[in-house]
Write a protein that holds these residues in place. Structure first.
Motif, PDB file in Angstrom:
ATOM      1  N   GLY A  43      -3.984 -39.594 -50.019  1.00 33.81           N
ATOM      2  CA  GLY A  43      -5.392 -39.322 -49.508  1.00 33.81           C
ATOM      3  C   GLY A  43      -6.209 -38.668 -50.467  1.00 33.81           C
ATOM      4  O   GLY A  43      -6.060 -38.228 -51.013  1.00 33.81           O
ATOM      5  N   GLU A  44      -7.560 -38.582 -49.933  1.00 35.13           N
ATOM      6  CA  GLU A  44      -8.536 -37.821 -50.849  1.00 35.13           C
ATOM      7  C   GLU A  44      -9.471 -37.112 -49.816  1.00 35.13           C
ATOM      8  O   GLU A  44      -9.604 -37.420 -48.727  1.00 35.13           O
ATOM      9  CB  GLU A  44      -9.422 -38.799 -51.615  1.00 35.13           C
ATOM     10  CG  GLU A  44      -8.720 -39.868 -52.590  1.00 35.13           C
ATOM     11  CD  GLU A  44      -9.790 -40.612 -53.213  1.00 35.13           C
ATOM     12  OE1 GLU A  44     -10.775 -40.716 -52.944  1.00 35.13           O
ATOM     13  OE2 GLU A  44      -9.263 -41.560 -54.221  1.00 35.13           O
ATOM     14  N   GLY A  45      -9.882 -35.966 -50.386  1.00 31.98           N
ATOM     15  CA  GLY A  45     -10.897 -34.959 -49.508  1.00 31.98           C
ATOM     16  C   GLY A  45     -10.229 -34.553 -48.284  1.00 31.98           C
ATOM     17  O   GLY A  45      -9.010 -34.219 -48.237  1.00 31.98           O
ATOM     18  N   VAL A  46     -11.058 -34.925 -47.275  1.00 31.00           N
ATOM     19  CA  VAL A  46     -10.728 -34.329 -45.963  1.00 31.00           C
ATOM     20  C   VAL A  46      -9.535 -34.883 -45.343  1.00 31.00           C
ATOM     21  O   VAL A  46      -8.951 -34.560 -44.445  1.00 31.00           O
ATOM     22  CB  VAL A  46     -11.997 -33.892 -45.183  1.00 31.00           C
ATOM     23  CG1 VAL A  46     -12.728 -33.019 -45.375  1.00 31.00           C
ATOM     24  CG2 VAL A  46     -12.491 -35.355 -44.787  1.00 31.00           C
ATOM     25  N   SER A  47      -9.279 -36.218 -45.845  1.00 29.03           N
ATOM     26  CA  SER A  47      -8.377 -37.052 -45.237  1.00 29.03           C
ATOM     27  C   SER A  47      -7.042 -37.017 -45.930  1.00 29.03           C
ATOM     28  O   SER A  47      -6.080 -37.708 -45.689  1.00 29.03           O
ATOM     29  CB  SER A  47      -8.864 -38.672 -45.380  1.00 29.03           C
ATOM     30  OG  SER A  47      -9.910 -38.745 -44.463  1.00 29.03           O
TER      31      SER A  47
END
Length: 313
Positions: A249-253
């Motif tokens: 996943g990327e970022g806050v996810s």
């Protein structure tokens, strides 16, 4: 593993690009930036001025450690010993990874007045008092370009937030306040013993998920976490035989996925849709809308089809 680097430039975009080059990662990597200072123009084009400064950090996958397979007999003994040790662990008081254990905590009044730690504390005090926190006390430990700040007080639940989200936000803002005069200074926060309790809970979660993956052979995805909490999960998984972990996943996810060493290494399907709900609008499917009327449609009667004088018996 989290890798950090700083970059300078005439503007924020150039500073971010230089920080990425210093990291040595591709442009499409999951890079997070923190603006330390904006660029300042020279007075009359001759005096003063400063370049923009940016901190960039990216999470790199840890190299998988080779685990030595043990005979079933010895493995069972090891499992029993680990279970016995786990029963005794709650009695021990664990220290958070964030705590600078080598440095003693110093009371707020004994800190240097012009230091960056005291600047962060003053900023935090103003915020916490405005949200209703009482009986606040601050202690800090400084080492090089890092500071750990311990906060205690009453009604601090609102300052921690759901799963520490508010605490992480305060930690980020405190870092900005400390770096207001320029440079890079990292600030870590803890309220009460939240970090210690959260670390114990994450290690127990890692053990529970690992047991499920070993018994079913299927991978399991955990909820999205920040880099600090993902690092705790990865460290705990490395100490358990039969499972490995990775972040997706990327970022806050971004989240941790636990796999079985001998099972399917594909990540599980992550979806928030529920059974019996329309994926496009999130509402339950209407069974009536799926009903198809098989009878042929009739055309409306015309005036010419009706007898002129009605029916004559």
């Amino acid at each position: 593993m989290i890798k950090e680097a700083r970059g300078f430039g005439d503007d924020i975009a150039q500073a971010q690009e230089n920080a990425r080059i210093n990291l040595g990662v591709a442009p499409d990597a999951d890079i997070q930036y923190e603006i330390i200072s904006q660029s300042k123009k020279k007075v009359l084009g001759l005096f003063g001025g400063a370049k923009a400064e940016v901190r960039a950090f990216v999470e790199l996958p840890d190299e998988p450690q080779k685990k030595v397979k043990m005979p079933k007999k010895d493995k069972k003994k090891k499992k029993d010993a680990a279970k016995l040790a786990t029963d005794k662990k709650p009695a021990e008081k664990k220290k958070s990874v964030e705590v600078l254990s080598d440095e003693p905590l110093i009371d707020e009044k004994d800190l240097p007045e012009n230091g960056k730690a005291i600047a962060a504390i003053k900023y935090l005090r103003s915020i916490l008092e405005n949200i209703g926190a009482k009986g606040l006390s601050f202690k800090a430990a400084e080492k090089d370009d890092n500071a750990f700040i311990q906060i205690d007080g009453e009604d601090m639940g609102v300052a921690i937030g759901r799963r520490g989200e508010t605490l992480d936000a305060l930690q980020y803002l405190a870092g900005l306040a400390a770096n207001d005069a320029g440079g890079y200074f990292k600030v870590s926060l803890n309220i009460g013993d939240y970090r210690q309790k959260r670390e114990v809970a994450l290690k127990e979660l890692a053990q529970k998920v690992a047991d499920q993956v070993i018994s079913t052979g299927r991978s399991r995805a955990l909820e999205p976490m920040n880099p600090y909490e993902r690092r705790i999960i990865h460290t705990a998984i490395q100490e358990i035989d039969g499972v490995v972990s990775n972040s997706v996943g990327e970022g806050v996810s971004r989240r941790v996925v636990v796999y079985s060493e001998n099972g399917d290494m594909r990540p599980p399907r992550i979806s928030g849709d529920r059974r019996g709900r329309d994926r496009r609008n999130g509402r339950r499917n209407d069974r009536k809308s799926n009903f198809v009327n098989s009878s042929p449609s009739r055309e409306p009667k015309k005036d010419s089809d009706i007898p002129l004088y009605g029916k004559i018996n």
